[in-house]
Structure formats: structure tokens, C-alpha cells
Scaffold this motif. Structure first.
Motif, PDB file in Angstrom:
ATOM      1  N   LEU A 113       0.813  -1.216   0.000  1.00 45.64           N
ATOM      2  CA  LEU A 113       0.000   0.000   0.000  1.00 45.64           C
ATOM      3  C   LEU A 113       0.848   1.269   0.000  1.00 45.64           C
ATOM      4  O   LEU A 113       0.316   2.367  -0.075  1.00 45.64           O
ATOM      5  CB  LEU A 113      -0.913   0.014   1.235  1.00 45.64           C
ATOM      6  N   THR A 114       2.151   1.110   0.073  1.00 41.41           N
ATOM      7  CA  THR A 114       3.006   2.283   0.267  1.00 41.41           C
ATOM      8  C   THR A 114       3.606   2.816  -1.026  1.00 41.41           C
ATOM      9  O   THR A 114       3.884   4.003  -1.127  1.00 41.41           O
ATOM     10  CB  THR A 114       4.157   1.966   1.226  1.00 41.41           C
TER      11      THR A 114
ATOM     12  N   ALA B 182      -0.642   3.294  -4.192  1.00 42.95           N
ATOM     13  CA  ALA B 182      -1.417   4.104  -3.260  1.00 42.95           C
ATOM     14  C   ALA B 182      -2.320   5.066  -4.010  1.00 42.95           C
ATOM     15  O   ALA B 182      -3.475   5.291  -3.631  1.00 42.95           O
ATOM     16  CB  ALA B 182      -0.491   4.870  -2.327  1.00 42.95           C
TER      17      ALA B 182
ATOM     18  N   HIS C 276      22.675   7.950  -9.833  1.00 42.51           N
ATOM     19  CA  HIS C 276      23.617   7.765  -8.730  1.00 42.51           C
ATOM     20  C   HIS C 276      24.880   7.051  -9.209  1.00 42.51           C
ATOM     21  O   HIS C 276      25.996   7.464  -8.903  1.00 42.51           O
ATOM     22  CB  HIS C 276      22.941   6.925  -7.653  1.00 42.51           C
TER      23      HIS C 276
ATOM     24  N   LEU D 273       8.221  14.562  -5.966  1.00 48.09           N
ATOM     25  CA  LEU D 273       9.586  15.032  -5.769  1.00 48.09           C
ATOM     26  C   LEU D 273      10.515  14.738  -6.942  1.00 48.09           C
ATOM     27  O   LEU D 273      11.704  15.019  -6.864  1.00 48.09           O
ATOM     28  CB  LEU D 273      10.196  14.484  -4.476  1.00 48.09           C
TER      29      LEU D 273
ATOM     30  N   TYR E  62      12.470  17.505  -7.712  1.00 55.04           N
ATOM     31  CA  TYR E  62      13.373  18.016  -6.688  1.00 55.04           C
ATOM     32  C   TYR E  62      14.714  17.308  -6.664  1.00 55.04           C
ATOM     33  O   TYR E  62      15.590  17.641  -5.886  1.00 55.04           O
ATOM     34  CB  TYR E  62      12.723  17.950  -5.309  1.00 55.04           C
ATOM     35  N   PHE E  63      14.831  16.276  -7.487  1.00 53.83           N
ATOM     36  CA  PHE E  63      16.135  15.637  -7.554  1.00 53.83           C
ATOM     37  C   PHE E  63      17.063  16.511  -8.372  1.00 53.83           C
ATOM     38  O   PHE E  63      16.625  17.419  -9.078  1.00 53.83           O
ATOM     39  CB  PHE E  63      16.015  14.236  -8.167  1.00 53.83           C
TER      40      PHE E  63
ATOM     41  N   THR F 147      -1.878   8.459  -0.127  1.00 56.32           N
ATOM     42  CA  THR F 147      -0.650   8.397  -0.917  1.00 56.32           C
ATOM     43  C   THR F 147       0.597   8.859  -0.167  1.00 56.32           C
ATOM     44  O   THR F 147       1.691   8.409  -0.470  1.00 56.32           O
ATOM     45  CB  THR F 147      -0.787   9.267  -2.176  1.00 56.32           C
TER      46      THR F 147
ATOM     47  N   PHE G  96       3.498   8.884   2.026  1.00 58.38           N
ATOM     48  CA  PHE G  96       4.162   7.667   2.483  1.00 58.38           C
ATOM     49  C   PHE G  96       3.920   7.378   3.965  1.00 58.38           C
ATOM     50  O   PHE G  96       3.687   6.232   4.360  1.00 58.38           O
ATOM     51  CB  PHE G  96       5.673   7.732   2.232  1.00 58.38           C
TER      52      PHE G  96
ATOM     53  N   ALA H 156       0.404   5.978   4.295  1.00 55.25           N
ATOM     54  CA  ALA H 156       0.292   4.690   3.618  1.00 55.25           C
ATOM     55  C   ALA H 156       0.957   3.598   4.440  1.00 55.25           C
ATOM     56  O   ALA H 156       0.452   2.476   4.547  1.00 55.25           O
ATOM     57  CB  ALA H 156       0.916   4.770   2.230  1.00 55.25           C
ATOM     58  N   SER H 157       2.054   3.962   5.028  1.00 65.53           N
ATOM     59  CA  SER H 157       2.813   2.977   5.764  1.00 65.53           C
ATOM     60  C   SER H 157       2.119   2.612   7.088  1.00 65.53           C
ATOM     61  O   SER H 157       2.108   1.449   7.502  1.00 65.53           O
ATOM     62  CB  SER H 157       4.203   3.572   5.983  1.00 65.53           C
TER      63      SER H 157
ATOM     64  N   ALA I 280       7.327  20.179   0.040  1.00 73.50           N
ATOM     65  CA  ALA I 280       8.658  20.627  -0.363  1.00 73.50           C
ATOM     66  C   ALA I 280       8.610  22.107  -0.717  1.00 73.50           C
ATOM     67  O   ALA I 280       9.497  22.887  -0.355  1.00 73.50           O
ATOM     68  CB  ALA I 280       9.154  19.814  -1.548  1.00 73.50           C
TER      69      ALA I 280
ATOM     70  N   ARG J 216      10.409  16.190   3.147  1.00 77.12           N
ATOM     71  CA  ARG J 216      10.017  16.961   1.969  1.00 77.12           C
ATOM     72  C   ARG J 216      10.386  18.429   2.129  1.00 77.12           C
ATOM     73  O   ARG J 216      10.923  19.049   1.212  1.00 77.12           O
ATOM     74  CB  ARG J 216       8.512  16.823   1.714  1.00 77.12           C
TER      75      ARG J 216
ATOM     76  N   ILE K 134      14.034  18.858   1.702  1.00 76.36           N
ATOM     77  CA  ILE K 134      14.400  18.859   0.285  1.00 76.36           C
ATOM     78  C   ILE K 134      14.169  20.240  -0.327  1.00 76.36           C
ATOM     79  O   ILE K 134      15.015  20.769  -1.046  1.00 76.36           O
ATOM     80  CB  ILE K 134      13.526  17.844  -0.501  1.00 76.36           C
ATOM     81  N   GLY K 135      13.029  20.804  -0.014  1.00 74.87           N
ATOM     82  CA  GLY K 135      12.713  22.145  -0.506  1.00 74.87           C
ATOM     83  C   GLY K 135      13.732  23.150  -0.001  1.00 74.87           C
ATOM     84  O   GLY K 135      14.193  24.030  -0.741  1.00 74.87           O
TER      85      GLY K 135
ATOM     86  N   LEU L 130      13.999   6.832  -0.547  1.00 79.34           N
ATOM     87  CA  LEU L 130      14.907   7.583  -1.405  1.00 79.34           C
ATOM     88  C   LEU L 130      15.579   8.757  -0.705  1.00 79.34           C
ATOM     89  O   LEU L 130      16.305   9.511  -1.347  1.00 79.34           O
ATOM     90  CB  LEU L 130      14.200   8.087  -2.673  1.00 79.34           C
TER      91      LEU L 130
ATOM     92  N   SER M 243      18.020   8.680   0.994  1.00 81.20           N
ATOM     93  CA  SER M 243      19.465   8.503   0.851  1.00 81.20           C
ATOM     94  C   SER M 243      19.915   8.713  -0.591  1.00 81.20           C
ATOM     95  O   SER M 243      21.096   8.740  -0.871  1.00 81.20           O
ATOM     96  CB  SER M 243      19.865   7.104   1.314  1.00 81.20           C
ATOM     97  N   TYR M 244      18.967   8.882  -1.509  1.00 84.20           N
ATOM     98  CA  TYR M 244      19.332   9.066  -2.913  1.00 84.20           C
ATOM     99  C   TYR M 244      19.364  10.525  -3.336  1.00 84.20           C
ATOM    100  O   TYR M 244      19.705  10.840  -4.459  1.00 84.20           O
ATOM    101  CB  TYR M 244      18.393   8.272  -3.822  1.00 84.20           C
ATOM    102  N   PHE M 245      18.966  11.391  -2.429  1.00 88.12           N
ATOM    103  CA  PHE M 245      19.076  12.799  -2.782  1.00 88.12           C
ATOM    104  C   PHE M 245      20.534  13.221  -2.673  1.00 88.12           C
ATOM    105  O   PHE M 245      21.356  12.511  -2.083  1.00 88.12           O
ATOM    106  CB  PHE M 245      18.194  13.653  -1.860  1.00 88.12           C
ATOM    107  N   ASP M 246      20.824  14.369  -3.238  1.00 90.27           N
ATOM    108  CA  ASP M 246      22.203  14.842  -3.206  1.00 90.27           C
ATOM    109  C   ASP M 246      22.231  16.178  -2.502  1.00 90.27           C
ATOM    110  O   ASP M 246      21.708  17.142  -3.038  1.00 90.27           O
ATOM    111  CB  ASP M 246      22.730  14.977  -4.641  1.00 90.27           C
TER     112      ASP M 246
END
Lengths: 312, 312
Positions: free
Chosen positions: A49-50, A55, A232, A255, A258-259, B50, B52, B55-56, B199, B225, B228-229, B255, B257-260
Motif C-alpha cells: 500500500l506504500t 497508493a 547515482h 519530488l 526536486y532531484f 498516498t 508515504f 500509507a505505511s 517541499a 520533503r 528537500i525544498g 529515497l 538517501s538518494y538525494f544529493d
DNA sequence: ATGAAAGCGCTAACAA
DNA sequence: TTGTTAGCGCTTTCAT
């Protein structure tokens, strides 16, 4: 009288309404279900559901369902075994009148479903006529992504697919292949690798290609997470996106913009897919002899910063 | 006989089982519900499905519920009006035996709920004794984030809060303030701004602070979020993270950990919160005189690359 | 240890 | 147009 019946004496109606107000009467949905054999409940099953895609479909389905006076049971079934169990429970107990099935591992499930069950599949094609489905136009979407890269001058375009047991992954791949062919670009199997939708898999695949010195100037990842992983890996190898390599994703997840760089992607309207699915399901539930429909939803290219002109 | 009754003749049992197999008999849950007045259905309401975090929690609740033989109805109610409507429908129709309420705008709702309703609140404190709740230990979590920044040598720490009508936002802020105070750092109201979890709001707030030349060397954003903004705004202003400004987020969203740079954050185990909530609710549903519990879940600091030592 | 019967709260078909 | 009744498929209580 309560159920909006027409031919009642206005005076009687008033008296009834007064009584309702006085006693605070509220009809019991269970008893009602029991008497008419209708539960006004739908169920929606997804691997989890996540995941934003799921979702969002669920949310769409839930909104549409409630608008039509239905409630939505949701449940997650990560693997086939639990899925089958869940479907059995739901059907056996007759709690749900219909099922919205968001399930990539489709065929075996479908075989398993009794014919009379009302079900709508989302993002997967029931390769039989006995059910409706709502799918993204993955073929065109895959083509669109590929064409975008070709238009930018790329000819060596890597493709990171989802698990190829899933229809959508196969269709996106097909769109990619067809488009390459139409542009007279030789297919190169070294450029195609199968991921599992996770960022990690995108990372792993691109790292491996880089290590093996596979040549490419662009990557089409079948979802944004794998695209992120790919970026990455590229960055880690000292490559710049999009100057050295262009990357296009798929989904337009939250987002995505936002990457760094903001991800160019294919947007799919999952919320709408959920709504459509619920609508089809409700139709099917309310008709004695429902017709089956296959709804194809269009996708849209969102150009951001992760793709650029080939600078070979 | 079916319901695992003890005192039955083994022979009779066999005959019954044979008949069940032969006829393919499956008990009807609705009729059962009707007869015993129990639906074995819980409902879970959230502003949306939606996000996260929500949803979680829902997924956790759903898993736990099903493990105990309950199904979970989910529905989204973005604002107070639709929430009240939904609760009314659910309660009036007696479809659900209990409610998992993930709702930040709590108090008015709670006032609205009849006393007899079994409900468990998640991420919000029912400031009354009539309900259970599962909350993150936001006070400590806020303190932990702040302490991390102080430990790195930062003293001018900006804070981007969520909407302060929400308990968790207020508690995180309180943790921040208390920790600053304990470190003898003057509070500065210019450094605190209220966002809306998006964000965009983080971006807007930091851009504004920058434009107004507010001095700070670190930012604590109450969710990832907004972090990130914030990073986006900093980068746009030519500032490097974490060299010029450190940023810590909250949630450890997928993700992160996937932002820079990879986001340093506070991890909350939302799945577990959902499980706990469902467990409490089931307890409450099955007891005639349920006790009320407040469960506090601990958070964890995840240090990544977006925070660094203060460098003057 | 088993069978019979009432009733959960409604709808639907029928009689009045 | 309104009132009455049977019955949806089960559980539960009471007789047997």
C-alpha cells in the motif's frame, strides 16, 4: 419510505421523518446487505500500500467508490500465495462484491479466479475476455520516452526494464524496441537489462554496464526510482547528467522535480486509473450481464533537466 | 461444528467435513455478522492514502488486522467536513467495529465522536481519556535532531515546522526549543517558520529567510520533503549543503538517501505504529470495558551527508 | 451429543 | 397508498 420511495403520502412521510429524528434511527448496513444480498463494498488488492503508484490508484478507486455509495476494503498481498489466500477469503465470505486487482503477477491469479467474480485489473492485462482492465498505454509511453531521446540525438540508448513478467514492463520495452527500429537503430541486447523497480537495481545495472564499458549516451529507465539509482551510479563514475548521459524515468513520482538534476519522465495519471477501475467495477457489479472493457490511459512526457542533447 | 466446537462426535465431524467438501460450502460473513452483531471489520481514515507516512501506517494496521482475522476498510478525508461525514457513515451503518484515525486535525473530531466508539488515534493525542493513541515520541525526536546539530557546533539553527495545529509539529518544536535552552542558546523567533509539510513550503521559507538575510548555519525541517525544498532554496542561492548550511529532515522517507546530498534525518517506524494501533483497537473492540493506552514509539537518528560540522 | 427454533434488522413481495 | 409477512444465512438457546 426511507429508501427514497416515490409513492408515499406526504403526510406519512412527515410522520416517518419525525420518528426517525426522534429515535435517532440509522439503518444497519449489515442487515441491509443480508436482506438484499448486496454489500456495497469493493475490495482493492495490491502488492503493497506504500508504493506511490499503488497508493494513488487505490486512492482514486476509493474516491470513486465512495462517490457511488460503496466502501473500499484494501489489503496487500506481496506474493502469489498470500494473494490467492486473500482472494479466497474475500470471495468466500462474500464481503466484497467486486475486486480491483492491482497485481503485476497476473496470469496465474486470473486463472484462479472463478468466472462469476467481478474483477477489474489495473496495470495488467487479463489475457482473457472475462474481465475488464485499466492499463496505461505503455507501448506508446515507452515509444514516447525513446523518441524523446532519439530526438535529442541519442542513438545508443540503454533500457532498464521492470520485471519482464509484468505486462507493463514488456510493453514499455516493446515501445522502445519498435521506436529504435523505426529510427533505423540497431538493437543491442547489451543495452537492455532487467531491474526490479528499486533504485538499487537501477544503480546496480548501470554500475555494471559502466564497469563492462558498454557504450551508451542515454538511459531510459522504466520507473523513476531506477532512474534515480542510475543517476547515482553515473555520478559516482564521474559522469554528468545530462551532459555526458541523459536519463529519462517513468511515473513522475512525487519530488521527481526536486532531484538533482530534476528528472525528465513519463507521467501516468494513476489516480485517474483508480477512478476508472472503480467505475468499471461498479458497472460490472450493478449489471446482471456486464460487458467487459479495456480502458487505455494515455501518458505524458514531462521534460526536465535529466535529459539533454547528445554531445557525442 | 464448523466453528471449532469441542464436544462433537468424531464420526459426526467427519460426516460434516465430507459434506462441506462436497458442497463447497463457505460460510457467509455477512450473515454471520448479522447474527452475532460483529463485523470483524475495522476502518482506517487518513487525510489521504498516498503520503508515504500515512500509507505505511495503513499498511501496518492492515497487516495486523488481517493477522487477527479482521479486514480493513480505508478511506481518505482531506478536510474536517468530509471526515465528519465519513465517520458518521461508518458508525451509523455499523460496518466497522472500530476506527484507526490518522488525523492531524484532531480535537474537533474527537469531540464529535460518541463515547462508545472504539477508536485509536495515530500521530495525534486525544487530549481526553476516552481513547487510545499511538504517537511518535516527537518531543524526544525533535530534541535528538536539534542535539545532533548542536553537537556539530551549530548555534544558529533554523526550524521549519509543520502546521502547528498538529500535535506532532508542536511537540517537535518543543523538543527543539528545550534543547536549545539546555545548551544556553538564545531562542530567536526569526529562525522559526511554519510550513505545510510540502517541499514547496520548505523552499519558500528558506528563500524568504535568505532574502531577509536571517543568519543561520543549520536547518531542522520537521519532515524530509520540507528539507528537500530547503536544500533546493539553499542551492539556488549558491550555498552548499552541508559545507555552508547543514540540513536535517524527519521521517526517513524512501529515497532520502538518494538525494544529493543524502538526507540526514530522524527515522520513524510508521509501519510499526500502524500495527500497534490495530492491535490496540482490536483489544478495545474485543473487551467489553477496554482500557485506554497511550503508546509512544521511539525515533532514531540517521546521519547521512546533509549535515556537517559548523565551519564558521 | 445432537436437533429444533427463534431471532439478528432489514427488503421485497403481497394483501389489503 | 399502506400494512403485513416471509425470509436472507447465520448463531444461540433450549429441548431432546
Amino acid at each position: 419510505v426511507i429508501n427514497g420511495f416515490e409513492r408515499v403520502n406526504p403526510e406519512t412521510r412527515q410522520r416517518v421523518e419525525a420518528a426517525i429524528a426522534e429515535l435517532g434511527y440509522q439503518p444497519n448496513a449489515i442487515a441491509r446487505s443480508m436482506a438484499q444480498g448486496r454489500t456495497h463494498t469493493l475490495a482493492c488488492l495490491a502488492p503493497n500500500l506504500t508504493d506511490f503508484t499503488f497508493a494513488s490508484i487505490i486512492e482514486g478507486a476509493e474516491n470513486e467508490a465512495r462517490q457511488h455509495g460503496y466502501f473500499l476494503l484494501t489489503a496487500s498481498a506481496p506474493d502469489q500465495e498470500s494473494f490467492v489466500l486473500l482472494v479466497d477469503q474475500l470471495l468466500a465470505s462474500r464481503r466484497a462484491e467486486g475486486l480491483v486487482l492491482i497485481t503485476p503477477f497476473l496470469d496465474s491469479y486470473h486463472t484462479h479466479l472463478p468466472r462469476y467474480v467481478r474483477a477489474v485489473y489495473v496495470s495488467a492485462d487479463p489475457h482473457l475476455d472475462g474481465a475488464s482492465s485499466v492499463m496505461l498505454d505503455d507501448l506508446n509511453a515507452g515509444a514516447m520516452a525513446t523518441r524523446h531521446l532519439i530526438d535529442l540525438g541519442h542513438r545508443e540508448i540503454a533500457q532498464i526494464t521492470g520485471p519482464l513478467v509484468e505486462d507493463c514492463a514488456r510493453n514499455r520495452l516493446l515501445g522502445y524496441q519498435t521506436t529504435l527500429q523505426a529510427a533505423n537503430i540497431q538493437p543491442n541486447s547489451q543495452l537492455i537489462a532487467q531491474g526490479d523497480w528499486s533504485a538499487t537495481s537501477g544503480y546496480r545495472i548501470v554500475s555494471k554496464m559502466l564497469a563492462e564499458k558498454v557504450r551508451f549516451s542515454a538511459i531510459f529507465a522504466q520507473n523513476d526510482r531506477m532512474a534515480i539509482g542510475a543517476i547515482h551510479a553515473l555520478r559516482q563514475a564521474g559522469k554528468h547528467v545530462p551532459q555526458d548521459v541523459s536519463v529519462i524515468g517513468f511515473d513522475d513520482m512525487p519530488l521527481a522535480s526536486y532531484f538533482d538534476p530534476a528528472i525528465t519522465t513519463i507521467q501516468q495519471d494513476t489516480f485517474r486509473m483508480g477512478r476508472e477501475a472503480a467505475r468499471l467495477l461498479i458497472d460490472a457489479v450493478e449489471q446482471p450481464e456486464p460487458a467487459f472493457h479495456k480502458v487505455l490511459i494515455g501518458a505524458e512526457l514531462i521534460v526536465r533537466q535529466s535529459t539533454g542533447r547528445f554531445s557525442g
